[in-house]
Scaffold this motif. Structure first.
Motif, PDB file in Angstrom:
ATOM      1  N   TYR A  36       0.851  -1.184   0.000  1.00 42.75           N
ATOM      2  CA  TYR A  36       0.000   0.000   0.000  1.00 42.75           C
ATOM      3  C   TYR A  36       0.891   1.240   0.000  1.00 42.75           C
ATOM      4  O   TYR A  36       1.995   1.228   0.533  1.00 42.75           O
ATOM      5  N   GLN A  42      -3.493  11.413   3.131  1.00 37.49           N
ATOM      6  CA  GLN A  42      -4.371  10.522   2.368  1.00 37.49           C
ATOM      7  C   GLN A  42      -4.501   9.163   3.058  1.00 37.49           C
ATOM      8  O   GLN A  42      -3.763   8.843   3.993  1.00 37.49           O
ATOM      9  N   GLY A  43      -5.439   8.383   2.557  1.00 35.50           N
ATOM     10  CA  GLY A  43      -5.582   7.026   3.050  1.00 35.50           C
ATOM     11  C   GLY A  43      -4.607   6.085   2.383  1.00 35.50           C
ATOM     12  O   GLY A  43      -3.671   6.503   1.705  1.00 35.50           O
ATOM     13  N   LEU A  44      -4.823   4.822   2.580  1.00 38.55           N
ATOM     14  CA  LEU A  44      -3.953   3.790   2.036  1.00 38.55           C
ATOM     15  C   LEU A  44      -4.489   3.327   0.683  1.00 38.55           C
ATOM     16  O   LEU A  44      -5.648   2.919   0.575  1.00 38.55           O
ATOM     17  N   PHE A 105       0.596  -5.022   9.090  1.00 40.32           N
ATOM     18  CA  PHE A 105       1.438  -4.102   8.339  1.00 40.32           C
ATOM     19  C   PHE A 105       2.867  -4.074   8.874  1.00 40.32           C
ATOM     20  O   PHE A 105       3.113  -4.292  10.067  1.00 40.32           O
ATOM     21  N   GLY A 106       3.785  -3.751   7.966  1.00 36.80           N
ATOM     22  CA  GLY A 106       5.136  -3.422   8.382  1.00 36.80           C
ATOM     23  C   GLY A 106       5.196  -1.988   8.881  1.00 36.80           C
ATOM     24  O   GLY A 106       4.210  -1.260   8.865  1.00 36.80           O
ATOM     25  N   GLN A 107       6.373  -1.600   9.319  1.00 31.50           N
ATOM     26  CA  GLN A 107       6.572  -0.266   9.895  1.00 31.50           C
ATOM     27  C   GLN A 107       6.460   0.852   8.871  1.00 31.50           C
ATOM     28  O   GLN A 107       6.277   2.003   9.235  1.00 31.50           O
TER      29      GLN A 107
ATOM     30  N   TYR B  31     -17.830  -6.580   4.931  1.00 34.21           N
ATOM     31  CA  TYR B  31     -16.851  -6.675   6.005  1.00 34.21           C
ATOM     32  C   TYR B  31     -16.284  -5.289   6.278  1.00 34.21           C
ATOM     33  O   TYR B  31     -15.950  -4.559   5.342  1.00 34.21           O
ATOM     34  N   TYR B  33     -13.720  -2.762   8.900  1.00 35.04           N
ATOM     35  CA  TYR B  33     -12.521  -2.813   9.742  1.00 35.04           C
ATOM     36  C   TYR B  33     -12.201  -1.426  10.268  1.00 35.04           C
ATOM     37  O   TYR B  33     -12.473  -0.421   9.616  1.00 35.04           O
ATOM     38  N   TYR B  35      -8.583   0.388  11.738  1.00 37.54           N
ATOM     39  CA  TYR B  35      -7.152   0.326  12.014  1.00 37.54           C
ATOM     40  C   TYR B  35      -6.746   1.663  12.609  1.00 37.54           C
ATOM     41  O   TYR B  35      -7.433   2.673  12.422  1.00 37.54           O
ATOM     42  N   GLN B  37      -3.136   4.264  13.400  1.00 40.76           N
ATOM     43  CA  GLN B  37      -1.715   4.506  13.161  1.00 40.76           C
ATOM     44  C   GLN B  37      -1.271   5.638  14.076  1.00 40.76           C
ATOM     45  O   GLN B  37      -1.599   6.804  13.836  1.00 40.76           O
ATOM     46  N   GLN B  41       4.411   5.346  13.731  1.00 44.94           N
ATOM     47  CA  GLN B  41       4.394   3.901  13.946  1.00 44.94           C
ATOM     48  C   GLN B  41       3.611   3.190  12.837  1.00 44.94           C
ATOM     49  O   GLN B  41       3.094   3.817  11.926  1.00 44.94           O
ATOM     50  N   LYS B  42       3.548   1.887  12.933  1.00 46.14           N
ATOM     51  CA  LYS B  42       2.893   1.104  11.895  1.00 46.14           C
ATOM     52  C   LYS B  42       1.374   1.182  12.021  1.00 46.14           C
ATOM     53  O   LYS B  42       0.827   1.544  13.056  1.00 46.14           O
ATOM     54  N   VAL B  43       0.707   0.845  10.944  1.00 41.45           N
ATOM     55  CA  VAL B  43      -0.752   0.724  10.959  1.00 41.45           C
ATOM     56  C   VAL B  43      -1.103  -0.571  11.697  1.00 41.45           C
ATOM     57  O   VAL B  43      -0.565  -1.638  11.390  1.00 41.45           O
ATOM     58  N   PHE B  45      -4.136  -3.195  13.284  1.00 40.52           N
ATOM     59  CA  PHE B  45      -5.511  -3.666  13.246  1.00 40.52           C
ATOM     60  C   PHE B  45      -6.181  -3.468  14.599  1.00 40.52           C
ATOM     61  O   PHE B  45      -5.592  -3.755  15.648  1.00 40.52           O
ATOM     62  N   SER B  48     -12.478  -6.177  13.332  1.00 46.02           N
ATOM     63  CA  SER B  48     -13.234  -6.469  12.115  1.00 46.02           C
ATOM     64  C   SER B  48     -14.672  -6.779  12.502  1.00 46.02           C
ATOM     65  O   SER B  48     -14.943  -7.260  13.611  1.00 46.02           O
ATOM     66  N   PHE B  91      -8.178   4.612  10.644  1.00 46.87           N
ATOM     67  CA  PHE B  91      -8.614   4.280   9.292  1.00 46.87           C
ATOM     68  C   PHE B  91      -9.750   3.267   9.339  1.00 46.87           C
ATOM     69  O   PHE B  91      -9.681   2.265  10.049  1.00 46.87           O
ATOM     70  N   GLN B 103      -8.770  -4.695   0.864  1.00 46.15           N
ATOM     71  CA  GLN B 103      -9.634  -3.839   1.634  1.00 46.15           C
ATOM     72  C   GLN B 103      -9.472  -2.412   1.103  1.00 46.15           C
ATOM     73  O   GLN B 103      -8.375  -1.987   0.768  1.00 46.15           O
ATOM     74  N   PHE B 105      -9.604   1.461   1.843  1.00 47.97           N
ATOM     75  CA  PHE B 105      -9.406   2.315   3.013  1.00 47.97           C
ATOM     76  C   PHE B 105      -9.948   3.712   2.786  1.00 47.97           C
ATOM     77  O   PHE B 105      -9.864   4.259   1.674  1.00 47.97           O
ATOM     78  N   GLY B 106     -10.452   4.299   3.860  1.00 52.26           N
ATOM     79  CA  GLY B 106     -10.782   5.718   3.847  1.00 52.26           C
ATOM     80  C   GLY B 106      -9.532   6.557   4.073  1.00 52.26           C
ATOM     81  O   GLY B 106      -8.447   6.021   4.298  1.00 52.26           O
ATOM     82  N   ASP B 107      -9.712   7.866   4.016  1.00 55.75           N
ATOM     83  CA  ASP B 107      -8.585   8.784   4.186  1.00 55.75           C
ATOM     84  C   ASP B 107      -8.183   8.976   5.646  1.00 55.75           C
ATOM     85  O   ASP B 107      -7.183   9.623   5.930  1.00 55.75           O
TER      86      ASP B 107
END
Lengths: 115, 114
Positions: A36, A42-44, A105-107, B31, B33, B35, B37, B41-43, B45, B48, B91, B103, B105-107
């Motif tokens: 992604y 913005q989003g992903l 996800f990764g970092q 479905y 979800y 998430y 962030q 850092q990482k996104v 979860f 769901s 998200f 999936q 994703f929204g902004d």
């Protein structure tokens, strides 16, 4: 447990140069893998995905990625980077119960493009 | 192309207050979800949701969090009593059916807790 590692936090390349972003995963079975991209504010956005079959997958915006099971890798590549490619890139794998579709996800790797 | 829509784009809330983040998934998706962030850092979860119930949740999704699909179109995330560490980008995502990817994703909603 499933995990994703992106070893490079920040990469800077010159416009027109080639790009490779690294991704390593840990998963017991055949993984479903994704890249992604996230532009600021913005989003992903999905660049590409691998489920099975041909290990070289083509995505949008001229990106491609190669699945290498022996190396547990799914590196993202682009032959010639454009300034608009500056963004954050995330590698992800479907984890846990695949029925729920949870993404791990990764970092992330921040790509900076020099003019 | 259909999109996942999130509102507001930025929410500022005092610590201890309740906050509701809203999402309108793609209309034929089943479905949903959330998430988050945290900055730098990482996104991660959170949860769901399928068929009006939680199908999986992470350790982050404790009793302070809840999700709801109140009217068949909106999908909300409620944080009952916000903490400073809840500050993050949240998200929403949706997918068409079980085992369907990607999936969408929204902004995101940037939540700032003061």
């Amino acid at each position: 447990a499933q995990s994703v590692t992106q070893p490079d936090i920040h990469i800077t390349v010159s416009e027109g140069a080639s790009l490779e972003l690294r991704c390593n995963y840990s998963y017991g079975a055949t993984p479903y893998l994704f890249w992604y991209v996230q532009s600021p504010g913005q989003g992903l956005q999905l660049l590409l995905k691998y489920f099975s079959g041909d290990t070289l997958v083509q995505g949008i915006k001229g990106f491609e990625a190669e699945f290498k099971r022996s190396q547990s890798s799914f590196n993202l590549r682009k032959p010639s980077v454009h300034w608009s490619d500056a963004a954050e890139y995330f590698c992800a794998v479907v984890g846990g119960s695949s029925n729920t579709g949870k993404l791990i996800f990764g970092q992330g790797t921040t790509l900076q493009v020099k003019p | 192309e259909p999109e996942v829509t999130q509102t507001p784009s930025h929410q500022v809330t005092q610590m201890g207050q309740e906050v509701i983040l809203r999402c309108v998934p793609i209309s034929n998706h089943l479905y949903f979800y959330w998430y988050r962030q945290i900055l730098g850092q990482k996104v991660e979860f959170l949860v769901s949701f399928y068929n009006n119930e939680i199908s999986e949740k992470s350790e982050i999704f404790d009793d302070q969090f809840s999700v709801e699909r109140p009217d068949g179109s909106n999908f909300t995330l409620k944080i009952r009593s916000t903490k400073l560490e809840d500050s993050a980008m949240y998200f929403c995502a949706s997918s068409e059916r079980q085992g369907s990817w990607p999936q969408h994703f929204g902004d995101g909603t940037r939540l700032s807790i003061l």
